[in-house]
Design a protein around this motif. Structure first.
Motif, PDB file in Angstrom:
ATOM      1  N   TRP A 166       0.906  -1.570  -0.230  1.00  0.00           N
ATOM      2  CA  TRP A 166       0.325   0.306  -0.127  1.00  0.00           C
ATOM      3  C   TRP A 166       0.973   1.472   0.113  1.00  0.00           C
ATOM      4  CZ3 TRP A 166      -4.555   0.041  -1.830  1.00  0.00           C
ATOM      5  CH2 TRP A 166      -5.502  -0.530  -1.571  1.00  0.00           C
ATOM      6  N   THR A 167       2.135   1.026   0.858  1.00  0.00           N
ATOM      7  CA  THR A 167       2.574   2.694   0.653  1.00  0.00           C
ATOM      8  C   THR A 167       3.689   2.232  -1.121  1.00  0.00           C
ATOM      9  OG1 THR A 167       3.653   2.092   2.968  1.00  0.00           O
ATOM     10  CG2 THR A 167       5.179   3.092   1.429  1.00  0.00           C
ATOM     11  N   LEU A 168       3.450   1.191  -1.854  1.00  0.00           N
ATOM     12  CA  LEU A 168       4.024   1.622  -2.987  1.00  0.00           C
ATOM     13  C   LEU A 168       3.096   1.826  -3.346  1.00  0.00           C
ATOM     14  CD1 LEU A 168       5.825  -1.425  -3.770  1.00  0.00           C
ATOM     15  CD2 LEU A 168       6.369   0.496  -4.107  1.00  0.00           C
ATOM     16  N   GLU A 169       1.285   1.340  -3.665  1.00  0.00           N
ATOM     17  CA  GLU A 169       0.162   1.998  -4.358  1.00  0.00           C
ATOM     18  C   GLU A 169      -0.034   4.316  -4.382  1.00  0.00           C
ATOM     19  OE1 GLU A 169      -3.864   3.522  -4.654  1.00  0.00           O
ATOM     20  OE2 GLU A 169      -2.891   3.469  -2.304  1.00  0.00           O
ATOM     21  N   GLY A 170       0.504   4.287  -2.713  1.00  0.00           N
ATOM     22  CA  GLY A 170       0.331   5.622  -2.389  1.00  0.00           C
ATOM     23  C   GLY A 170       1.766   6.309  -3.111  1.00  0.00           C
ATOM     24  N   LEU A 171       2.664   5.699  -2.911  1.00  0.00           N
ATOM     25  CA  LEU A 171       3.740   6.459  -3.410  1.00  0.00           C
ATOM     26  C   LEU A 171       3.633   7.095  -5.366  1.00  0.00           C
ATOM     27  CD1 LEU A 171       6.608   5.270  -1.958  1.00  0.00           C
ATOM     28  CD2 LEU A 171       5.696   7.881  -2.064  1.00  0.00           C
ATOM     29  N   GLY A 172       2.179   6.255  -5.728  1.00  0.00           N
ATOM     30  CA  GLY A 172       2.428   5.438  -7.370  1.00  0.00           C
ATOM     31  C   GLY A 172       2.788   4.670  -8.197  1.00  0.00           C
ATOM     32  N   ALA A 173       4.396   3.865  -7.032  1.00  0.00           N
ATOM     33  CA  ALA A 173       5.347   3.532  -7.757  1.00  0.00           C
ATOM     34  C   ALA A 173       4.760   1.463  -8.051  1.00  0.00           C
ATOM     35  CB  ALA A 173       6.156   3.068  -6.568  1.00  0.00           C
TER      36      ALA A 173
END
Length: 765
Positions: free
Chosen positions: A506-513
């Motif tokens: 979810w951190t990747l999702e939040g970073l758009g990564a």
């Protein structure tokens, strides 16, 4: 709506397993060797029949609590350091910001309530003993602040009577905000009294920020809150929380509902089950104090004079810390300030459906004999313990419920409860032999270091590390996050657990990564909740009809986890590729007897109907369309609390249904206006309900007209076969105009009593 403000001030996904918190390493607080000992009480439950209404000192109050063996409440802060606290949040360095409604119910007549004289306090514990010893007024002269959220080095705040959210910042380190900027500005007044407005600002696992009441959620992008409309409305009243896997828990205190909205995320619609409580007596509460100050009168009391049922459930949380017994992790905690108790419930997954069960038999987790104990919010803290906000006051009910003809007013005046104000306490719950955790320093640490906290055993650390990494938009940690999401060690001290992998995703999702390779790998994860999250995260690809990803999802259509299969249904609805529909049909046919999956299908179909409802409204004139649309929002966020989202009532039978036997009143426009303006009391159609319909006349004429227009158009006359008749003559009968409300208001000016059913039966139209 009714009763305590916190019942009214008072869904994320699918059925999840919440019995225990899965952590990547052994927690420092192993469960007691004897779990029964942790769940038991040292003494039998007894009721104090002669409680003093006089204010108690914090030390005296601490002696009034009854908690299970091994647990103990400690004082964190009290008056004069704080006053009338209602909500709190911590920044990344563990400093506590406390929102205070200092003008709330200072008299039984609400004198001076809407004056901008409330504050947000900044509290700090400088010596690490768990008690706040330093304070400053962070923000002054606010209008009853109701929502707070720390984002980086700023504090987001929403005040009563406005939708706007501002970010405040202290740039010189003196403990006082000296910068203010808008992050969401709608520029219009929020309707309704302070009971009927939102709470929350909960940054969920899915990186959306949720609130109650209003049909909207937010994404924090480039320093601004970007709104997203929830097609089927929002949920809840005062209080909002989430679990380890992103499930949101709302509550509807006005409907005497101690938990709602926890089956699916509100972005997918609304889904409730009448048997969401395993024990049919879940709504019964078990105070240890005589309860004279109840809105419903004597019928709400047992023979021992205690409150018999939830009347103001609020301020709920899922405990996700690491410094209390593991048996508490994942449990649902909700306050009942009229009963002076905090309920503990087990959250149980049953073939995809989520149910709540009281952890005790005719007992409550925390109960007090302090008549001024008014718990209004609970939180998992940075130290891994449970925090409780006690508004500690005499009157908890808002002025609508303390009027001259109310049951409450003479009780309040007789006991002198109106004099007990301008105090407040914050407690933390600790356990013998377990030391609270250390203070965080996230605001000054590197982003690389923050990533290591994504696998922390305390959910507060995982959530805030994820949030801070995203706010910093630091792309340098993307490679490490991808390693952790795939189960590799990355920069951790050991391979990540399921929760670490989940937060990395979810951190990747939040970073758009996030990328398709990461998603496809996660779909094969050994943990069902990681697989479910990967499906959830895949939705942007599904909306683009990505056939390769849909093929990968097809491998999960027979997944052993109901949560995974449910998420497949919820997410695949966004794809127009035939194979997506084939997967959904396969799941439904293979699980035809499963209540959760078949109910999700009905919810998806209902959402489609709601989208079509816009075409139906297109046939109306602009003025009527505006009234019905605005009324729809108000009904779903406010009226549905007692009357049900479909107008057919709630399982608690707290209020009459608006369809069925009650529908003949629908045809009496003037009578309906009078009900909303002045309220309704007594039996309805020969049936007695727990409490009266409160007067809503403090709202303006257009607000009243919009609610009634929606009710009459969507729930009332259309049920009788008039739905397709959109002639001007028909609409004039159905739509309630502001002018008609004004006329009725003028006719009944000076009335101080609620109407009775018998009176309204005589109204001709």
């Amino acid at each position: 709506m009714k009763k305590a403000i916190w019942s009214i001030l008072a869904s994320a996904s699918v059925s999840l397993i919440l019995v225990t918190c899965q952590v990547s390493k052994k927690s420092p607080n192993d469960a007691p060797a004897n779990v029964q000992e942790e769940m038991s009480f040292a003494t039998p439950r007894t009721v104090d029949q002669n409680p003093s209404p006089a204010p108690l000192s914090p030390e005296q109050s601490l002696r009034t609590f009854r908690v299970p063996k091994g647990y103990r409440l400690e004082l964190v802060a009290s008056e004069p350091m704080i006053s009338e606290p209602v909500a709190l949040t911590w920044d990344g360095n563990g400093r506590m910001y406390v929102a205070q409604m200092e003008t709330y119910m200072q008299t039984v007549d609400t004198t001076g309530e809407h004056v901008s004289a409330s504050r947000v306090m900044l509290l700090e514990d400088t010596n690490g003993d768990g008690k706040m010893d330093k304070s400053s007024v962070f923000i002054d002269k606010l209008m009853l602040p109701r929502m707070v959220l720390c984002v980086g080095d700023e504090l987001l705040v929403n005040e009563t009577d406005t939708y706007d959210v501002y970010a405040y910042k202290d740039t010189n380190g003196d403990g006082k905000a000296d910068q203010k900027r808008p992050v969401y500005k709608l520029g219009k007044k929020s309707p309704g009294n302070l009971e009927h407005q939102r709470s929350g600002l909960d940054w969920n696992l899915d990186n959306w920020i949720y609130v109650t009441v209003d049909p909207v959620r937010f994404r924090y992008v480039n320093g601004q809150l970007k709104p997203d409309t929830l097609i089927n409305g929002s949920n809840g009243q005062w209080g909002l929380t989430h679990d380890n896997y992103g499930r949101l828990f709302f509550s509807r205190g006005g409907g005497e509902n101690a938990g709602s909205g926890f089956q699916i995320n509100p972005a997918y619609g609304q889904l409730e089950f009448r048997d969401a409580y395993i024990d049919s007596t879940f709504g019964a509460v078990w105070p240890i104090i005589k309860t004279p100050d109840i809105q419903g009168g004597l019928k709400r009391l047992r023979e021992d004079s205690t409150l018999n049922h939830f009347t103001s459930g609020n301020g709920q949380s899922i405990f996700r810390g690491d410094r209390l017994p593991q048996t508490l992790v994942g449990d649902y905690l909700i306050n009942e300030p009229v009963a002076r108790i905090i309920r503990r419930a087990k959250v149980i997954a049953n073939e995809g459906k989520t149910t709540l069960e009281n952890a005790y038999q005719q007992e409550e987790f925390i109960a007090s004999t302090d008549m001024n104990f008014r718990p209004v919010n609970t939180y998992t803290g940075p130290d891994g313990c449970l925090y409780i906000i006690d508004m500690n006051r005499g009157i908890i009910q808002e002025g609508t419920w303390t009027g001259p003809d109310s049951y409450l007013r003479p009780q309040i005046l007789r006991l002198g409860l109106d004099q007990n104000k301008q105090r407040g306490r914050i407690y933390r719950l600790v356990y013998e032999g377990i030391t609270p955790g250390p203070k965080p320093q996230m605001l000054t640490e590197s982003t690389n270091k923050l990533v290591t906290y994504l696998d922390h055993p305390n959910g507060w650390w995982r959530d805030n590390a994820q949030k801070e990494v995203i706010v910093r938009a630091d792309q340098t940690v993307v490679p490490i996050l991808k390693q952790i999401a795939q189960g590799e060690q990355g920069n951790l001290s050991r391979k990540p657990g399921a929760l670490g992998r989940l937060h990395a995703l979810w951190t990747l999702e939040g970073l758009g990564a996030i990328d398709k390779e990461v998603v496809q790998n996660a779909l094969k994860d050994q943990d069902a909740q990681v697989r479910r999250a990967a499906i959830w995260i895949s939705e942007p690809y599904l909306k683009k009809n990505d056939t390769a990803l849909i093929n990968a999802l097809a491998a999960l259509q027979n997944d052993p986890s109901y949560d995974v299969r449910t998420q497949l249904l919820l997410s695949l609805q966004y794809s127009e590729v035939p194979q997506a529909k084939e997967i959904m049909n396969h799941i439904l046919s293979a699980n035809a007897g499963n209540e959760m999956l078949t109910s999700v299908k009905k919810t998806i179909e209902k959402n489609t109907e709601i989208r079509k409802f816009g075409h139906k409204l297109g046939n109306l004139d602009a003025a009527s369309r505006k009234l019905i649309l605005n009324g729809s929002i108000t009904f779903k966020s406010l009226c549905a609390t007692c009357h049900g989202g479909d107008g057919k009532g709630l399982p608690t039978q707290i209020a009459p249904p608006l369809v069925g036997n009650f529908r003949r009143m629908m045809e009496k426009k003037e009578a309906m206006i009078k009900i909303v303006l002045h309220g309704l009391t007594g039996p309805v159609e020969g049936k007695t309900y727990p409490d009266m319909m409160p007067p809503m006349g403090t709202n303006d004429d257009e607000w009243v007209a919009s609610v009634l227009s929606y009710v009459r158009y969507d729930l009332g006359l259309s049920e009788r076969g008039f739905g397709g008749n959109l002639s001007p003559e028909f609409l004039s009968r159905v739509i309630v105009t502001p002018e008609e409300v004004k006329k009725a208001r003028d006719q009944t000016a000076g009335r101080t009593k609620t109407f009775t059913w018998e009176e309204l039966e005589k109204v001709s139209q």
